[in-house]
Write a protein that holds these residues in place. Sequence first.
Motif, PDB file in Angstrom:
ATOM      1  N   UNK A 217       0.831  -1.206   0.000  1.00 49.31           N
ATOM      2  CA  UNK A 217       0.000   0.000   0.000  1.00 49.31           C
ATOM      3  C   UNK A 217       0.860   1.248   0.000  1.00 49.31           C
ATOM      4  N   UNK A 218       0.228   2.365  -0.236  1.00 49.10           N
ATOM      5  CA  UNK A 218       0.860   3.663  -0.065  1.00 49.10           C
ATOM      6  C   UNK A 218       0.415   4.257   1.266  1.00 49.10           C
ATOM      7  N   UNK A 222      -6.752   4.740   0.921  1.00 51.90           N
ATOM      8  CA  UNK A 222      -7.024   3.365   0.492  1.00 51.90           C
ATOM      9  C   UNK A 222      -6.220   2.336   1.274  1.00 51.90           C
ATOM     10  N   UNK A 223      -5.091   2.753   1.811  1.00 56.23           N
ATOM     11  CA  UNK A 223      -4.250   1.826   2.551  1.00 56.23           C
ATOM     12  C   UNK A 223      -5.020   1.207   3.707  1.00 56.23           C
ATOM     13  N   UNK A 246       2.212   2.091   8.482  1.00 53.83           N
ATOM     14  CA  UNK A 246       1.522   0.853   8.159  1.00 53.83           C
ATOM     15  C   UNK A 246       1.194   0.051   9.425  1.00 53.83           C
ATOM     16  N   UNK A 247       2.039   0.175  10.411  1.00 54.54           N
ATOM     17  CA  UNK A 247       1.727  -0.465  11.682  1.00 54.54           C
ATOM     18  C   UNK A 247       0.484   0.172  12.298  1.00 54.54           C
ATOM     19  N   UNK A 248       0.394   1.451  12.071  1.00 51.73           N
ATOM     20  CA  UNK A 248      -0.733   2.180  12.616  1.00 51.73           C
ATOM     21  C   UNK A 248      -2.055   1.661  12.048  1.00 51.73           C
ATOM     22  N   UNK A 249      -2.051   1.377  10.758  1.00 53.89           N
ATOM     23  CA  UNK A 249      -3.254   0.811  10.142  1.00 53.89           C
ATOM     24  C   UNK A 249      -3.660  -0.473  10.854  1.00 53.89           C
ATOM     25  N   UNK A 250      -2.656  -1.283  11.141  1.00 49.86           N
ATOM     26  CA  UNK A 250      -2.941  -2.554  11.813  1.00 49.86           C
ATOM     27  C   UNK A 250      -3.557  -2.301  13.189  1.00 49.86           C
ATOM     28  N   UNK A 251      -3.007  -1.320  13.893  1.00 56.89           N
ATOM     29  CA  UNK A 251      -3.557  -0.989  15.207  1.00 56.89           C
ATOM     30  C   UNK A 251      -5.003  -0.561  15.119  1.00 56.89           C
ATOM     31  N   UNK A 252      -5.238   0.310  14.159  1.00 55.37           N
ATOM     32  CA  UNK A 252      -6.593   0.832  13.976  1.00 55.37           C
ATOM     33  C   UNK A 252      -7.567  -0.322  13.694  1.00 55.37           C
ATOM     34  N   UNK A 253      -7.186  -1.195  12.784  1.00 63.05           N
ATOM     35  CA  UNK A 253      -8.062  -2.318  12.432  1.00 63.05           C
ATOM     36  C   UNK A 253      -8.281  -3.240  13.630  1.00 63.05           C
TER      37      UNK A 253
ATOM     38  N   UNK B 273       5.719  14.826  14.443  1.00 67.16           N
ATOM     39  CA  UNK B 273       6.485  13.775  13.778  1.00 67.16           C
ATOM     40  C   UNK B 273       6.198  13.695  12.294  1.00 67.16           C
ATOM     41  N   UNK B 274       5.347  14.533  11.814  1.00 67.56           N
ATOM     42  CA  UNK B 274       4.947  14.553  10.414  1.00 67.56           C
ATOM     43  C   UNK B 274       4.407  13.206   9.968  1.00 67.56           C
ATOM     44  N   UNK B 275       3.757  12.537  10.858  1.00 67.79           N
ATOM     45  CA  UNK B 275       3.237  11.235  10.501  1.00 67.79           C
ATOM     46  C   UNK B 275       1.717  11.291  10.410  1.00 67.79           C
ATOM     47  N   UNK B 276       1.134  12.280  11.041  1.00 63.63           N
ATOM     48  CA  UNK B 276      -0.319  12.352  11.077  1.00 63.63           C
ATOM     49  C   UNK B 276      -0.917  12.652   9.710  1.00 63.63           C
ATOM     50  N   UNK B 277      -0.661  13.836   9.225  1.00 64.68           N
ATOM     51  CA  UNK B 277      -1.330  14.268   8.015  1.00 64.68           C
ATOM     52  C   UNK B 277      -0.855  13.483   6.802  1.00 64.68           C
ATOM     53  N   UNK B 278       0.423  13.201   6.787  1.00 62.98           N
ATOM     54  CA  UNK B 278       0.969  12.586   5.592  1.00 62.98           C
ATOM     55  C   UNK B 278       0.558  11.146   5.433  1.00 62.98           C
ATOM     56  N   UNK B 279       0.373  10.455   6.534  1.00 65.96           N
ATOM     57  CA  UNK B 279       0.215   9.039   6.378  1.00 65.96           C
ATOM     58  C   UNK B 279      -1.117   8.511   6.838  1.00 65.96           C
TER      59      UNK B 279
END
Lengths: 347, 347
Positions: A217-218, A222-223, A246-253, B273-279
Amino acid sequence: MVTMKQIAQRTGVSVSTVSLVMNHRDEGRVKPEVAARVRATAKAMGYVVNPMASSLRTNRTHILGFVSEEVATTPYAGGIIRGAQDAASRFGYVMITVSVDGQDEDAEIAALKRYGTDGFLYAKMSNCITRVPASLEREPLVLVDATDPDNRFPSVEPNEFRIGYDATCRLVDAGCERIAYIGCTEPMLAQDGRLAGYRAALEETGAGYDPSLVVDVLDNGPALRAVSALFDRARPDGFFCFNDARAWYVYECAARRGLTVGRDLSVVGVDNHRVLAETLDPRLTTVELPHYEMGYWAVCRLVAGIEDRPLDGIDMPRTTAAMPPLDAPSPARIHCALIEKESVRTA
Amino acid sequence: MVTMKQIAQRTGVSVSTVSLVMNHRDEGRVKPEVAARVRATAKAMGYVVNPMASSLRTNRTHILGFVSEEVATTPYAGGIIRGAQDAASRFGYVMITVSVDGQDEDAEIAALKRYGTDGFLYAKMSNCITRVPASLEREPLVLVDATDPDNRFPSVEPNEFRIGYDATCRLVDAGCERIAYIGCTEPMLAQDGRLAGYRAALEETGAGYDPSLVVDVLDNGPALRAVSALFDRARPDGFFCFNDARAWYVYECAARRGLTVGRDLSVVGVDNHRVLAETLDPRLTTVELPHYEMGYWAVCRLVAGIEDRPLDGIDMPRTTAAMPPLDAPSPARIHCALIEKESVRTA
DNA sequence: GTGAAAGCGCTAACAA
DNA sequence: TTGTTAGCGCTTTCAC
């Protein structure tokens, strides 16, 4: 500012003698007794060399150029720069850093060259395959976290394969049976290497490689949906994630499904943004990229090349990846090794 | 390397004439026709000044020192360094960056001084109150994202109050009625200012300030529990978060309770950390710190001081904070303004 | 208007 | 073993 001339006068010797002593070229050329006196007054007067003045004759400035295309913009950069600077200062060099974000790359490099830079580091992020700017081709140069397609320059990179391999092994050791990889769609060595390591580990340990457990994913909307779909379709119990986001997505899910990381599922992520291990979560294993070490070692290589001398007594930092034991305190960290590539061009 | 001597010979003039022309000091001193010829050959031969050589006479190297205590280690740094470098290169300077993490601060600064640095930037992160190293006190100096307790040096900082104020106003505008602040326990101006802004906004808009909606945490395990407790105790429908990590806690808690950010609750976070908006997340409003702008402006100030001339025609970047409209495409961003403090010491 | 000459702090031949 | 001399590339009087 104290000059050699002043020291010469105070000590009652000539400037050349002072020069010899201050450059440690007095062995057998200056009477030890005189040398000692020179050193004493130099110290007393607080003498420091003027590198600009010497550079006029020697064509050596002891300045290193750190050129990076994206690195200074991203969170990943810090470690590299810090490592490089530590090594530079160890060898008596300073570093001028420029980030050339597309625009006037050559102008920035030209500015560095005007200052008589002795050599260059060229850094990118995430081990992209990189075209080296023409204006750097004929300079002493070491690539950092970057790969030259033709292998014309020495480079220092993370061992991407080991990252994937170690991360996956850790998940296997932890008892995971359906291990997913959340990768990156953009083409880069990091992605290829980590995926290969992931695959190798699975095949070696008997679990086998299942492409349906891999999703690239990006970093965008959509990721999250893609990861969500993977969750419901394949029900993985282990995740190896390309980076923090990408780890964050996993946490969220997981949270949304009432699952808890560390109990219902395990996650190993590469800590790009340095936000995972430091801030969020003690229930996760992070892979630390050897940023500091790469910067440090790259400068060691560069200086050795410039001064044309072997790296005597200097060891490459953290040559082997260390896997934390299963009962390691959380958050556990896997340290990634670095790889050094020699240049194949004939010097 | 092309020298003035070579140009002089080719043009049939003396070195002094060339020097005058190349330094634009030929007005009324060199016949325009001759000047033009000099310029032409200089260009044809590809002449570039040798700053080291000039520095020998002028005591000006056009090198700036960027000293930071933590900044280069953290993700926040990139923007500051990039802005500073852009401005430096605009004015014909280069920057030597050193990060002094505790250890041999004075040694690193001394190394910079040896190179005849014309002036210094001293940067910290998150606007801490800072003791300036003694070795920098007598140099041209501008502080970046840092506050000098006695106001002895000029500084450039984010408008922390505005950050809290704008963030909270945006939540109010979005219809939130119980707005929480997830702050930071460590003492720093950033925390104080943002909290004050949060409070002011609430009092102004009539909602009023309720201390039970404020929770200050560190980046670690107990933080998640604290935020979780706040969730259940006060049931906020809006969150202003000190930084990315703290926003993450809110996400985790929301997901675990089946709540959705952007529907059941709103979040505004500072994107450290520039991780919020970007990712991660399109459902969130981020506050962008003016890192790039601070670096840029700090160098403008510094150079103006060094060259003792006004900042003619150079505007401070982004002087006002811009609030995105409520229907702005996600992720919406609030740009924070910067503040400039003059030094009160008598120069 | 222009050039000769001195000198910034240092290094490197060469002489003594 | 030490000093003299020349010069790195440039700026800056000062004389012409």
